[in-house]
Every structure is written in structure tokens, then in C-alpha cells.
Design an enzyme around this catalytic site. Structure first.
Site, PDB file in Angstrom:
ATOM      1  N   ARG A   1      25.593  -6.055  24.993  1.00  0.00           N
ATOM      2  CA  ARG A   1      24.725  -7.167  24.622  1.00  0.00           C
ATOM      3  C   ARG A   1      25.605  -8.402  24.472  1.00  0.00           C
ATOM      4  NH1 ARG A   1      21.203  -4.536  26.195  1.00  0.00           N
ATOM      5  NH2 ARG A   1      19.283  -3.809  25.196  1.00  0.00           N
TER       6      ARG A   1
ATOM      7  N   GLU B   1      20.083 -15.218  27.102  1.00  0.00           N
ATOM      8  CA  GLU B   1      19.857 -14.903  28.523  1.00  0.00           C
ATOM      9  C   GLU B   1      18.539 -15.544  28.948  1.00  0.00           C
ATOM     10  OE1 GLU B   1      19.880 -10.627  29.080  1.00  0.00           O
ATOM     11  OE2 GLU B   1      21.849 -10.481  28.157  1.00  0.00           O
TER      12      GLU B   1
ATOM     13  N   HIS C   1      21.660  -9.578  33.751  1.00  0.00           N
ATOM     14  CA  HIS C   1      21.271  -8.321  33.098  1.00  0.00           C
ATOM     15  C   HIS C   1      20.694  -7.338  34.132  1.00  0.00           C
ATOM     16  CE1 HIS C   1      20.364  -6.688  28.840  1.00  0.00           C
ATOM     17  NE2 HIS C   1      20.552  -5.699  29.679  1.00  0.00           N
TER      18      HIS C   1
END
Length: 339
Positions: A255, A284, A303
Site C-alpha cells: 500500500r 492513487e 495498482h
């Protein structure tokens, strides 16, 4: 398998299917179109739009929520408005976006999807390691650039074979990374809260570092694979980067908030470490003017972690299995309890 489980409270003539709340179907934050048939086989699908437009009628129907990329957002107001909610199933493994204690206080169970994600996330980790080591993105830009002239020295990468990989977080994903790195003949160090069994270490040739510092000082590649908790927030900060070799590469597939991003920018600009490869950032996506997006020695992916057609489908299958178990009052295979 879960095929034989009857939908919750259904009679032999298949009464109404249990309501499953999802954010939307398709679109940016929606479940994938290819997963709809599987979900509709077991549930009556209700999108957030339908729920909000007809809250009075829909609120009693919802017995489960399926989160896709952290949406819909679960807050007290939503939980209070769903009197028959029994379970929330998460796509993927990280639960840092959920207030576990709040959800549990409403008597709602929670599940994640750890079995589906470990291989594809490990693959993403290796892809980033190799792309950074061999300067794949820079090389691509040279290969397609109009001027054919380039200096070979500018594209020299670093060796992967025989290099030392330090894995921080040796859960199922970390272990699969070690298996892959062994095939690349890397020396493997790992740091984890608990040490792995000796035969597990031997199977991948991994050496345990009780202290994170000794791993950071030795590794040519540091791969971060921990879940985000208050303990791992900014786990890799200025001090940790300064312990790393100036020739080392930091890879983060956990993360964004596990790494201190401001410290990382400085470390990359001043040669404290060689490079970084990040599948996760904070936030993000990053603001378009963020310094990280301008540095040559960074690779950033949006991601991608688990994003393959097969893995995403397996995640939905795992969610269906968990939800059906919860609605039938059976043990939930991937239940997550508030710590």
C-alpha cells in the site's frame, strides 16, 4: 464448492434471491461485466444508484455488500440504513479501507479474498523488479524515439541473477515472490513478524532477518509486501532508505502509505537509493504535478497488482463462496476479524 449451497432462506421453488449491494456495473469503480452472470446466479444485484433512488424499499433487501476497489464506501450511515445486512465481502486482500470494529459493531461479518490474489500479485512484484533492473520503460522510449542515436552506458541496468532480494512481509504473497526469485538464482532474505518454518525457508532458500535493518543493509532489491496497519504506516521512511545501499531498488506492491513518499522523492533525487518501482502510491492516482511522476528512476503502475482476467474472476468466485457461507450460517472460509 459452493454450487450446492442453497441461497439464503430459499424454498425448493427458489424464492427471492438475497440482495447484494454493489457500487455499479462496469465503469471506473464497478464490478466487471464478465462477472455479472456468476453473481446473478446467486444474488439479486442492487447498484448504489438503485439503492439511493429507492432507499425505503431496497434497504431491507440488502443482505450482503460486495466491495470492488473499495467501493461503495462503508460508513456508519450506510450500515445503519441496512437492517438485514449480514456480510461484506472485499475484492482482494487488503482491508485497510474498512473500519473493521465499526462493521463488527453492527453484527456484520467481513471476508477478503486471499487465495485468489497471491500468485498474480507476486507476478506483478517480479515484473516491477525486472522492469526496473533492466530499465524496460526507458528502453522502450529509446526504441520508439525518432532519434536513433543513444549511448549504451545510459541504458546499463543492474544484474538480477545472483543479486540479493530482501522481502519485507513473508505471507502467502511474499512466499510466492521468494519461489519466483529462487528460479532467478537470487539470494533471498526476509523480515516478518513471525519466522517461517525451517522447511519452508529451505524450500526457497530464504534467510530470516529478525531485524529489518540488517535486511535493508544487505539487499540489492527491497520488496515491500506487508498489509497496511498502524504499525506498518510509513514503515519505510528516511532512516530506512539511508540504510539501503545506494545501488539498491525499492519495490512496493503493498500500500502507498507503507512508504514515506516525501522521503522517497528525496532519496531518489539525491542518490540515496538507485531506483523505485511502485504499484501503489498515496493517493492513487497521484496528482498529475507530483514530483514522483517526473523522475527517471521511478516506474509507477496504476495498482495492477491482481488485475488479470483469471484472478479477478477468482476473486469474485471467492467472494460468492464467502457470502453464501455467511448467509447460510456456515463458517466463512476467508473471514476477517477486527484485531
Amino acid at each position: 464448492g459452493f454450487q450446492d449451497l442453497q441461497p439464503f432462506g430459499s424454498s425448493p421453488c427458489r424464492g427471492e434471491l438475497p440482495g447484494l449491494l454493489v457500487n455499479e456495473i462496469g465503469g471506473i469503480h464497478g464490478i466487471l461485466h464478465g462477472h455479472v452472470a456468476l453473481l446473478k446466479k446467486h444474488f439479486y444485484l442492487i447498484t448504489m444508484k438503485e439503492f439511493l433512488e429507492n432507499r425505503k424499499h431496497m434497504s431491507k433487501k440488502v443482505q450482503a455488500i460486495y466491495l470492488w476497489w473499495h467501493k461503495p464506501i462503508i460508513d456508519r450511515e450506510l450500515l445503519q440504513s441496512l437492517p438485514n445486512l449480514k456480510v461484506i465481502a472485499n475484492s482482494g486482500v487488503g482491508m485497510d479501507h474498512l473500519d473493521l470494529k465499526l462493521v463488527a459493531s453492527f453484527g456484520v461479518k467481513m471476508a477478503n479474498a486471499p487465495y485468489a490474489v497471491s500468485s498474480s500479485t507476486a507476478d506483478t512484484g517480479m515484473a516491477l523488479l525486472l522492469a526496473s533492473a533492466r530499465r524496460l520503460v526507458e528502453g522502450y522510449h529509446v526504441a520508439i524515439s525518432p532519434g536513433m542515436e543513444y549511448c549504451e552506458a545510459d541504458l546499463l541496468g543492474v544484474e538480477v541473477t545472483g543479486a540479493t532480494l530482501g522481502i519485507i512481509g513473508m505471507g502467502s504473497i511474499g512466499y510466492k515472490i521468494a519461489l519466483r526469485a529462487k528460479a532467478f538464482e537470487m539470494n533471498i532474505l526476509y523480515h516478518n513478524r513471525t519466522r517461517r518454518k525451517e522447511q519452508e525457508e529451505q524450500a526457497v532458500g530464504a534467510t530470516y532477518c529478525e531485524k529489518i535493518d540488517s535486511l535493508l543493509q544487505q539487499a540489492d532489491f527491497v520488496m515491500v509486501v506487508v498489509s497496511l496497519t498502524p504499525q506498518t504506516h510509513k514503515l519505510i521512511g528516511k532512516r530506512e532508505m539511508e540504510l539501503m545501499k545506494p545501488t539498491a531498488t525499492l519495490i512496493n506492491i503493498s500500500r502507498g502509505a507503507v512508504v514515506d513518499q516525501e522521503a522517497l522523492v528525496t532519496a531518489l533525487q539525491t542518490g540515496v537509493i538507485r531506483a523505485a518501482a511502485l504499484d501503489v502510491t498515496y493517493p492513487e492516482p497521484l496528482p498529475r504535478d507530483h514530483t514522483l511522476l517526473k523522475l527517471k528512476n521511478v516506474i509507477i503502475t496504476p495498482h495492477l497488482g491482481i488485475k488479470t482476467d483469471k484472478t479477478t474472476y477468482m476473486i469474485t468466485e471467492e467472494a460468492v463462496e464467502n457470502i453464501l457461507a455467511a448467509l447460510n450460517g456456515l463458517p466463512i472460509p476467508s473471514e476477517v476479524l477486527p484485531s
